[in-house]
Write a protein that holds these residues in place. Sequence first.
Motif, PDB file in Angstrom:
ATOM      1  N   VAL A 199     -30.302  26.400  37.303  1.00 46.30           N
ATOM      2  CA  VAL A 199     -29.295  27.397  37.639  1.00 46.30           C
ATOM      3  C   VAL A 199     -28.220  27.424  36.564  1.00 46.30           C
ATOM      4  N   LEU A 200     -27.822  28.634  36.180  1.00 39.47           N
ATOM      5  CA  LEU A 200     -26.695  28.848  35.269  1.00 39.47           C
ATOM      6  C   LEU A 200     -25.535  29.381  36.086  1.00 39.47           C
ATOM      7  N   THR A 201     -24.381  28.708  36.016  1.00 35.78           N
ATOM      8  CA  THR A 201     -23.218  29.163  36.764  1.00 35.78           C
ATOM      9  C   THR A 201     -22.346  30.070  35.900  1.00 35.78           C
ATOM     10  N   THR A 202     -21.409  30.741  36.541  1.00 30.77           N
ATOM     11  CA  THR A 202     -20.485  31.608  35.806  1.00 30.77           C
ATOM     12  C   THR A 202     -19.527  30.799  34.945  1.00 30.77           C
ATOM     13  N   GLU A 203     -19.473  29.480  35.177  1.00 32.84           N
ATOM     14  CA  GLU A 203     -18.639  28.587  34.367  1.00 32.84           C
ATOM     15  C   GLU A 203     -19.386  28.054  33.153  1.00 32.84           C
ATOM     16  N   GLN A 204     -20.599  28.603  32.894  1.00 28.66           N
ATOM     17  CA  GLN A 204     -21.421  28.195  31.760  1.00 28.66           C
ATOM     18  C   GLN A 204     -21.924  26.753  31.886  1.00 28.66           C
ATOM     19  N   GLU A 240     -22.691  30.792  23.629  1.00 27.55           N
ATOM     20  CA  GLU A 240     -22.634  30.899  25.078  1.00 27.55           C
ATOM     21  C   GLU A 240     -24.023  31.172  25.618  1.00 27.55           C
ATOM     22  N   ILE A 241     -24.268  30.722  26.832  1.00 26.13           N
ATOM     23  CA  ILE A 241     -25.575  30.902  27.448  1.00 26.13           C
ATOM     24  C   ILE A 241     -25.646  32.279  28.089  1.00 26.13           C
ATOM     25  N   VAL A 242     -26.677  33.020  27.748  1.00 31.59           N
ATOM     26  CA  VAL A 242     -26.871  34.375  28.274  1.00 31.59           C
ATOM     27  C   VAL A 242     -27.744  34.352  29.525  1.00 31.59           C
ATOM     28  N   SER A 243     -28.828  33.576  29.488  1.00 33.51           N
ATOM     29  CA  SER A 243     -29.746  33.520  30.615  1.00 33.51           C
ATOM     30  C   SER A 243     -30.589  32.257  30.532  1.00 33.51           C
ATOM     31  N   VAL A 244     -31.343  31.980  31.607  1.00 39.26           N
ATOM     32  CA  VAL A 244     -32.235  30.829  31.648  1.00 39.26           C
ATOM     33  C   VAL A 244     -33.630  31.292  32.037  1.00 39.26           C
ATOM     34  N   ALA A 245     -34.615  30.485  31.675  1.00 36.47           N
ATOM     35  CA  ALA A 245     -36.006  30.800  32.018  1.00 36.47           C
ATOM     36  C   ALA A 245     -36.759  29.491  32.189  1.00 36.47           C
ATOM     37  N   GLY A 247     -40.896  27.726  32.381  1.00 36.87           N
ATOM     38  CA  GLY A 247     -42.340  27.732  32.451  1.00 36.87           C
ATOM     39  C   GLY A 247     -42.748  26.781  33.559  1.00 36.87           C
ATOM     40  N   PRO A 248     -44.033  26.549  33.752  1.00 39.87           N
ATOM     41  CA  PRO A 248     -44.458  25.635  34.807  1.00 39.87           C
ATOM     42  C   PRO A 248     -43.813  24.258  34.702  1.00 39.87           C
ATOM     43  N   LYS A 249     -43.706  23.728  33.485  1.00 42.23           N
ATOM     44  CA  LYS A 249     -43.129  22.402  33.267  1.00 42.23           C
ATOM     45  C   LYS A 249     -42.186  22.397  32.074  1.00 42.23           C
ATOM     46  N   SER A 250     -41.437  23.471  31.919  1.00 42.65           N
ATOM     47  CA  SER A 250     -40.503  23.586  30.796  1.00 42.65           C
ATOM     48  C   SER A 250     -39.314  24.445  31.197  1.00 42.65           C
ATOM     49  N   SER A 251     -38.230  24.325  30.424  1.00 41.26           N
ATOM     50  CA  SER A 251     -37.014  25.097  30.685  1.00 41.26           C
ATOM     51  C   SER A 251     -36.465  25.642  29.381  1.00 41.26           C
ATOM     52  N   PHE A 252     -35.804  26.812  29.461  1.00 43.11           N
ATOM     53  CA  PHE A 252     -35.302  27.480  28.269  1.00 43.11           C
ATOM     54  C   PHE A 252     -33.912  28.058  28.524  1.00 43.11           C
ATOM     55  N   LEU A 253     -33.102  28.072  27.486  1.00 45.12           N
ATOM     56  CA  LEU A 253     -31.805  28.728  27.518  1.00 45.12           C
ATOM     57  C   LEU A 253     -31.777  29.788  26.435  1.00 45.12           C
ATOM     58  N   LEU A 254     -31.324  30.990  26.780  1.00 51.30           N
ATOM     59  CA  LEU A 254     -31.083  32.023  25.785  1.00 51.30           C
ATOM     60  C   LEU A 254     -29.576  32.030  25.504  1.00 51.30           C
ATOM     61  N   VAL A 255     -29.225  31.814  24.226  1.00 47.52           N
ATOM     62  CA  VAL A 255     -27.802  31.736  23.870  1.00 47.52           C
ATOM     63  C   VAL A 255     -27.474  32.746  22.786  1.00 47.52           C
TER      64      VAL A 255
END
Length: 259
Positions: A199-204, A240-245, A247-255
């Motif tokens: 989860v990405l919060t509004t507080e980054q 700054e973090i724009v969004s998160v994503a 995969g089955p066993k992985s995590s990503f941040l778009l900044v």
Amino acid sequence: MRDEFTKFWLEENRGLEKLVLAGNGRIVSHHGKLEAYFHLFNLKDCTLLIPFPDASVHEYATFASSPKEPTHRWPIDDVQFLVAGQTHFAFLNDGKVYTWGDERYDACLGRGAGSDKLTPADEPGLVTHLVDLPTGPICKIVAGGYASAALTRGQDLYVWGGRGNQDSLLSDISGDPIPLDLHGYDVSDAAIGDHHMMVLTTEQTIWTIGEGVNGQLGLGQECQSSREWRQVAVNLRGREIVSVAAGPKSSFLLVRVIA
């Protein structure tokens, strides 16, 4: 196998645009030709979803099914989001969430007490618990494994799902969508893998929960799993973090770089 699938559908169906994989062996495709529609058919060990506006849904029995021979078709217009979990699908239409999938895992459909019981599990049905919410309509949905989540315009996150003989991703998750209480934070984005959630919060700030054997929790290799939400230390260094994503066993941040 997936390369063969892509080649086949690109050759047979011009206008194929987007694929999203899940794990129950079913496939949904969407094409922007003279008639825009979804295709749904089987591909051994993955589910592919191709969303496109002003569409209808076509279901296919096998990977080898002809694009001209769907077993089911449902009219669907203006699909904003289309997602797949292990055994279920969901799409967002005009702020409303519709789900369908394997009836053996009905908690994944979010159609608990008081929800749409008239529509069979294998046909898209409205999740009534996500209508007329206090913080506005749903603006995004995500799914993975046996769980789903929906984000409102007012930045509340609702979660649902679970599998009877398996520990749930969240302790209080069920077939009724409930708002997630993450230490009082507002939520700006979320992602779900096979057995973890982010989860990405509004507080980054980034929070994760679930299995972390492959490092997907972002808490170091020493953290194999977490039954509680834990904050991830992220050094943004002028970004700054724009969004998160996920995969089955992985995590990503778009900044993005802060000007």
